[in-house]
Design a protein around this motif. Structure first.
Motif, PDB file in Angstrom:
ATOM      1  N   MET A 250       0.828  -1.215   0.000  1.00 56.63           N
ATOM      2  CA  MET A 250       0.000   0.000   0.000  1.00 56.63           C
ATOM      3  C   MET A 250       0.860   1.261   0.000  1.00 56.63           C
ATOM      4  SD  MET A 250      -3.009  -1.299   2.539  1.00 56.63           S
ATOM      5  CE  MET A 250      -4.078   0.089   2.298  1.00 56.63           C
ATOM      6  N   LEU A 251       1.928   1.254   0.782  1.00 53.18           N
ATOM      7  CA  LEU A 251       2.824   2.407   0.818  1.00 53.18           C
ATOM      8  C   LEU A 251       3.460   2.646  -0.548  1.00 53.18           C
ATOM      9  CD1 LEU A 251       4.103   4.559   2.663  1.00 53.18           C
ATOM     10  CD2 LEU A 251       5.959   2.935   3.080  1.00 53.18           C
TER      11      LEU A 251
ATOM     12  N   SER B  21       1.897   6.689  -6.848  1.00 58.50           N
ATOM     13  CA  SER B  21       0.846   7.579  -7.357  1.00 58.50           C
ATOM     14  C   SER B  21       1.162   9.038  -7.059  1.00 58.50           C
ATOM     15  CB  SER B  21      -0.494   7.196  -6.727  1.00 58.50           C
ATOM     16  OG  SER B  21      -1.517   8.036  -7.177  1.00 58.50           O
ATOM     17  N   ALA B  22       1.785   9.299  -5.906  1.00 53.01           N
ATOM     18  CA  ALA B  22       2.084  10.675  -5.498  1.00 53.01           C
ATOM     19  C   ALA B  22       3.187  11.312  -6.334  1.00 53.01           C
ATOM     20  CB  ALA B  22       2.457  10.709  -4.026  1.00 53.01           C
TER      21      ALA B  22
ATOM     22  N   GLY C 273       4.882   0.955  -7.953  1.00 52.08           N
ATOM     23  CA  GLY C 273       5.206   1.166  -6.537  1.00 52.08           C
ATOM     24  C   GLY C 273       4.702   0.031  -5.666  1.00 52.08           C
ATOM     25  N   ALA C 274       3.503  -0.456  -5.956  1.00 56.98           N
ATOM     26  CA  ALA C 274       2.943  -1.571  -5.198  1.00 56.98           C
ATOM     27  C   ALA C 274       3.778  -2.840  -5.384  1.00 56.98           C
ATOM     28  CB  ALA C 274       1.496  -1.823  -5.614  1.00 56.98           C
TER      29      ALA C 274
ATOM     30  N   PHE D  72       5.922  -4.625  -2.409  1.00 54.20           N
ATOM     31  CA  PHE D  72       5.665  -6.032  -2.119  1.00 54.20           C
ATOM     32  C   PHE D  72       6.953  -6.843  -2.241  1.00 54.20           C
ATOM     33  CE2 PHE D  72       3.522 -10.185  -3.036  1.00 54.20           C
ATOM     34  CZ  PHE D  72       2.758 -10.232  -1.883  1.00 54.20           C
ATOM     35  N   SER D  73       7.745  -6.556  -3.265  1.00 56.25           N
ATOM     36  CA  SER D  73       9.022  -7.261  -3.461  1.00 56.25           C
ATOM     37  C   SER D  73      10.003  -6.967  -2.335  1.00 56.25           C
ATOM     38  CB  SER D  73       9.643  -6.861  -4.802  1.00 56.25           C
ATOM     39  OG  SER D  73       8.773  -7.182  -5.851  1.00 56.25           O
ATOM     40  N   ILE D  74      10.063  -5.723  -1.906  1.00 58.11           N
ATOM     41  CA  ILE D  74      10.952  -5.353  -0.802  1.00 58.11           C
ATOM     42  C   ILE D  74      10.553  -6.099   0.466  1.00 58.11           C
ATOM     43  CG2 ILE D  74      11.592  -3.443   0.738  1.00 58.11           C
ATOM     44  CD1 ILE D  74      11.540  -1.636  -1.760  1.00 58.11           C
TER      45      ILE D  74
END
Length: 157
Positions: free
Chosen positions: A90-91, A97-98, A112-113, A117-119
């Protein structure tokens, strides 16, 4: 402590590989089918048949043992395993998006998602290597245990 009965399959130094013994329904959850989590596990099959545990009692292959895991460790692992990927996903989507301009916001949010998720998997893998001290352990060797047999069904009524 959460206890479960298991059978030792093999030993490797200070560790043993055990197979958890299936248990029959106790009737506390549902008098007919018992524990729903056991039913779900049987439905999807068990991905991992044997588990590595500490073997301080020097149990030998084919011994029946009691394996203990600390509730706090189990809860902490669940929070990390489910919470971290969700939060980073989510972050990553929000940050992606920002930083993007209007025509490409969805693409950057998706990237970004995926990156977040990968991180989380990299962090969890590193954390898993650091958390070896909280591994389940054999706490008792059970004498004279007879292997479980399948129960007879009452189909002819």
């Amino acid at each position: 402590m959460i206890l479960s009965e298991a059978q030792v399959e093999r030993c490797e130094g200070e560790f043993a590989w055990v197979k958890i013994r299936p248990h029959s329904p106790c009737g506390h959850c549902d008098p007919k089918t018992g524990c729903k989590s056991v039913s779900i596990t049987r439905l999807f099959g068990q991905a991992q048949q044997s588990y590595q545990v500490k073997n301080p009692l020097q149990a030998k292959p084919n011994d029946y043992v009691k394996v203990a895991v600390n509730e706090t460790d189990l809860l902490g692992t669940a929070v990390w395993a489910y919470g971290l990927p969700l939060i980073l996903l989510m972050l990553g989507a929000v940050l992606g998006s920002a930083i993007a301009q209007p025509p490409h916001q969805e693409l950057y949010a998706l990237l970004g998602a995926v990156l977040g998720f990968s991180i989380s998997f990299i962090v969890l893998r590193f954390r898993n290597e650091q958390a070896k001290h909280s591994q389940p352990s054999i706490v008792e060797i059970l004498p004279n245990i007879i292997p479980l047999k399948k129960c007879a069904t009452h189909e002819s009524k």
